[in-house]
Motif scaffolding. Structure first.
Motif, short mmCIF file in Angstrom:
data_model
loop_
_atom_site.label_atom_id
_atom_site.label_comp_id
_atom_site.label_asym_id
_atom_site.label_seq_id
_atom_site.Cartn_x
_atom_site.Cartn_y
_atom_site.Cartn_z
N ARG A 212 7.42 -5.82 81.28
CA ARG A 212 7.37 -4.42 80.98
C ARG A 212 7.72 -3.55 82.17
NH1 ARG A 212 1.98 -3.77 77.63
NH2 ARG A 212 1.29 -5.01 79.39
N ARG A 215 11.18 -3.20 81.50
CA ARG A 215 11.36 -2.47 80.27
C ARG A 215 11.22 -0.97 80.50
NH1 ARG A 215 6.74 -3.49 76.35
NH2 ARG A 215 5.84 -1.78 77.50
N TRP A 244 3.45 -13.88 66.14
CA TRP A 244 4.41 -12.81 66.42
C TRP A 244 5.78 -13.43 66.69
CZ3 TRP A 244 -0.66 -12.51 67.71
CH2 TRP A 244 -1.33 -11.31 67.45
N VAL A 246 8.87 -12.77 68.66
CA VAL A 246 9.18 -11.92 69.80
C VAL A 246 10.57 -12.25 70.33
CG1 VAL A 246 8.38 -11.18 72.08
CG2 VAL A 246 6.72 -11.99 70.38
N GLY A 250 12.24 -10.18 75.26
CA GLY A 250 11.17 -9.20 75.16
C GLY A 250 9.93 -9.63 75.92
N TRP A 252 6.24 -10.87 76.62
CA TRP A 252 5.06 -11.63 76.22
C TRP A 252 4.40 -12.06 77.52
CZ3 TRP A 252 2.63 -12.15 71.69
CH2 TRP A 252 1.65 -13.15 71.55
N GLY A 287 2.91 -2.81 72.99
CA GLY A 287 3.80 -3.95 72.80
C GLY A 287 3.80 -4.45 71.38
N VAL A 288 3.58 -5.74 71.21
CA VAL A 288 3.60 -6.36 69.89
C VAL A 288 2.29 -6.19 69.13
CG1 VAL A 288 5.31 -8.06 70.64
CG2 VAL A 288 2.87 -8.63 70.73
N ASP A 311 4.52 2.42 72.08
CA ASP A 311 5.29 1.66 73.06
C ASP A 311 6.73 2.17 73.02
OD1 ASP A 311 4.53 -1.17 74.62
OD2 ASP A 311 6.67 -0.81 74.42
N ASP A 313 9.41 -0.18 73.60
CA ASP A 313 10.28 -1.35 73.40
C ASP A 313 10.51 -1.58 71.91
OD1 ASP A 313 11.50 -3.81 73.26
OD2 ASP A 313 10.14 -4.79 74.65
N ALA A 316 9.60 -5.21 70.70
CA ALA A 316 8.16 -5.44 70.60
C ALA A 316 7.58 -4.74 69.39
CB ALA A 316 7.47 -4.97 71.88
#
Length: 421
Positions: A212, A215, A244, A246, A250, A252, A287-288, A311, A313, A316
Motif C-alpha cells: 500500500r 499504492r 478473497w 486478490v 494487489g 495482501w 483494502g479487501v 480505500d 485501490d 482491492a
C-alpha cells in the motif's frame, strides 16, 4: 570514507546501533548495543548526527548470530537484522517502539507500558507469501543491494518454500519487475510489471515490504502494464471461512500469519473495552475488507449493523465487493480524508494506513466524527506514534496496545492500539 572505532550503546528505530564520536551521534547500520565496531562513515552531511556501516566487529554482542538470510549476507536490502538472534530482535523492536511512543507520541510509558513484540510464527524464515524482484541483464532475477542498484541473485530466506524457485528462466524483460504471490493453497502466481516510465531499461527495486505504500503513490505515476507469467491474474487468500480473490499485484499482507493475527487482535481489543449494542463501523484504508469481515463474523457483545469501507485501490475494493456482497458493507473508493466527511457517524473506527501513517488531516476527521472507539494500526513505529499522539491531543486515550514481529529478520514492527474518548 572516514573509518572510526566506536562503542555502540543503544538501538534506534530504523534498525541502526547508536554510538557517539566526539559527542556527536552516529547511527551504525549492522551494529548491536554493547558492541565495539570498526565502521565507515557513509553520510557526514548533517551537523547533529552521522551515519555509518560496520566494517568489522571487534567485540561482538552475545546476541549476534550467523546471518539467517543468505541474500542479506550477500548485500541485498532485505533482512537487515538477519544477524540478530530473533528473540533479541523483538526486544530491540519493543525498545524502539517504546522510545518513539515517548519522544514522538508524547506518551508517559511509566503510566502505560509499551507492548512486547509478539512473534507470528515459530521460525523467522519462510514466512513471506508476497515479494517483488527486479529483472536484470539476461533475465537474471534478484533483489537490489543495500544502498545500491546492484542486483543480488542469492535467494532471500523470507519467502515461503517454492516461491523463488526457477525464476531466471521465466523470460522477464530487463528493467521490469516480477511480483510473486503464493495463495492459501500454496500455488504460485507471477506477474510482470513493466518498467516505470522514468526507469525504462533499468531494473526496478525489489523486495516490496508493504504494497500500500506504493499504492498510495500510484495515482501520481504513469500506469504500468501487467503480464501474467505464471498461474492466474488473481490469488485466492483465505481467512477462516472467507476467501478473497486478490490481484497478484494487489495488496495482501506479506506474512502468511498476519491477516488472521491482526484481525483477531483487533477484535480482542474491541471486546476488551466493553463495546456493546448496535455498532456502525468505519473501515479506513480497508483494502479487501479483512477487518470488516472479522467484525461481522466475530462480534458477540455487540452487533455490526453497517460498515463503510474506504480505500483507493480498485482491485482491492473489487475483492471486497465479491467477498462481502451479502453483508451490510458499503464500499467507497477515494482518499480517506476526502470521503469520511460524507459518511454516517461511526461508533467504531478501524484505521490501517500505509507506512506514512494516517496523518493529521485524517486523525482530525476521525475525531470530528466522535466515535466511541478507535482501533489504529501502524507498520512504521514513528508514524504510529505520531498518529496516536495526535489522537491523544484530542482527548482519546490508549486503552491497550499490541505489537507484532510482522517482518521477521528486519527492524519493522506492526503496532495495533485501541483508543476511547
Amino acid at each position: 570514507m572516514t573509518e572510526l572505532e566506536l562503542d555502540v550503546t543503544g538501538y534506534a528505530n530504523g534498525g541502526s546501533g547508536i554510538a557517539r564520536h566526539n559527542g556527536r551521534v552516529v547511527f551504525v547500520a549492522g551494529a548491536l548495543p554493547g558492541e565495539r565496531v570498526r565502521v565507515n562513515v557513509t553520510d557526514d552531511s548533517r551537523a547533529s548526527y552521522a551515519k555509518a556501516s560496520v566494517v568489522d566487529v571487534l567485540d561482538a554482542s552475545p546476541h549476534r548470530v550467523a546471518p539467517l538470510c543468505p541474500a542479506a549476507a550477500a548485500g541485498a536490502g532485505c533482512c537487515d537484522l538477519s544477524f540478530v538472534d530473533p528473540t533479541y530482535a523483538r526486544e530491540l523492536g519493543a525498545d524502539a517502539l517504546g522510545d518513539v511512543l515517548r519522544r514522538i507520541g508524547g506518551f508517559g510509558i511509566d503510566a502505560t507500558e509499551p507492548p512486547t513484540v509478539e512473534p507470528l510464527g515459530d521460525v523467522p524464515t519462510g514466512w513471506r507469501v508476497r515479494t517483488r524482484l527486479a529483472v536484470g541483464a539476461d533475465g537474471v532475477v534478484g533483489l537490489r543491494g543495500r544502498r545500491s542498484s546492484d542486483l543480488v541473485t542469492t535467494p532471500c530466506a523470507g519467502p515461503v518454500a517454492g516461491l523463488l524457485d526457477g525464476l531466471d528462466g521465466l523470460g522477464g524483460a530487463v528493467g521490469t519487475e516480477l511480483v510473486l504471490a503464493s495463495d492459501s493453497d500454496g500455488v504460485r502466481h507471477i506477474a510482470e510489471l513493466s518498467a516505470p516510465a522514468d526507469r525504462r531499461g533499468r531494473s526496478g527495486r525489489g523486495g516490496d515490504r508493504r504494497g500500500r505504500a506504493q499504492r498510495s503513490r500510484s495515482a501520481h505515476s504513469a500506469p504500468r502494464s501487467v503480464r501474467t507469467v505464471q498461474g492466474d491474474t488473481h490469488a485466492v487468500q483465505t481467512i477462516g471461512e472467507r476467501s478473497w480473490t486478490v490481484p497478484v499485484t494487489g495488496f495482501w499482507q506479506a506474512h502468511h500469519n498476519a491477516p488472521a493475527a491482526y484481525t483477531r487482535a483487533a477484535l480482542e481489543l474491541v471486546k476488551g473495552i466493553g463495546l456493546s449494542g448496535d455498532v456502525h463501523v468505519w473501515d479506513l484504508y480497508g483494502g479487501v475488507g479483512v477487518f470488516s469481515a472479522s467484525l461481522l463474523d466475530g462480534a458477540s457483545d455487540f452487533s455490526v449493523r453497517g460498515v463503510d469501507l474506504v480505500d483507493t485501490d480498485p482491485g482491492a475494493l473489487a475483492a471486497a465487493e465479491r467477498t462481502l456482497a451479502t453483508d451490510p458493507v458499503e464500499i467507497h473508493r477515494g482518499a480517506v480524508a476526502d470521503v469520511v466527511s460524507s459518511l454516517r457517524a461511526p461508533d467504531l473506527v478501524i484505521s490501517d494506513p500505509p507506512r506514512s501513517g494516517a496523518g493529521a488531516d485524517v486523525v482530525d476527521a476521525v475525531v470530528a466524527a466522535e466515535p466511541g472507539v478507535v482501533v489504529h494500526v501502524g507498520c512504521d513505529a514513528a508514524a504510529f506514534a505520531r498518529d496516536l499522539g495526535r489522537f491523544a491531543t484530542h482527548g482519546y486515550s490508549v486503552r491497550e496496545w499490541r505489537a507484532f514481529d510482522a517482518f521477521p529478520m528486519t527492524h519493522h514492527v506492526e503496532g495495533i492500539a485501541v483508543l476511547t474518548r
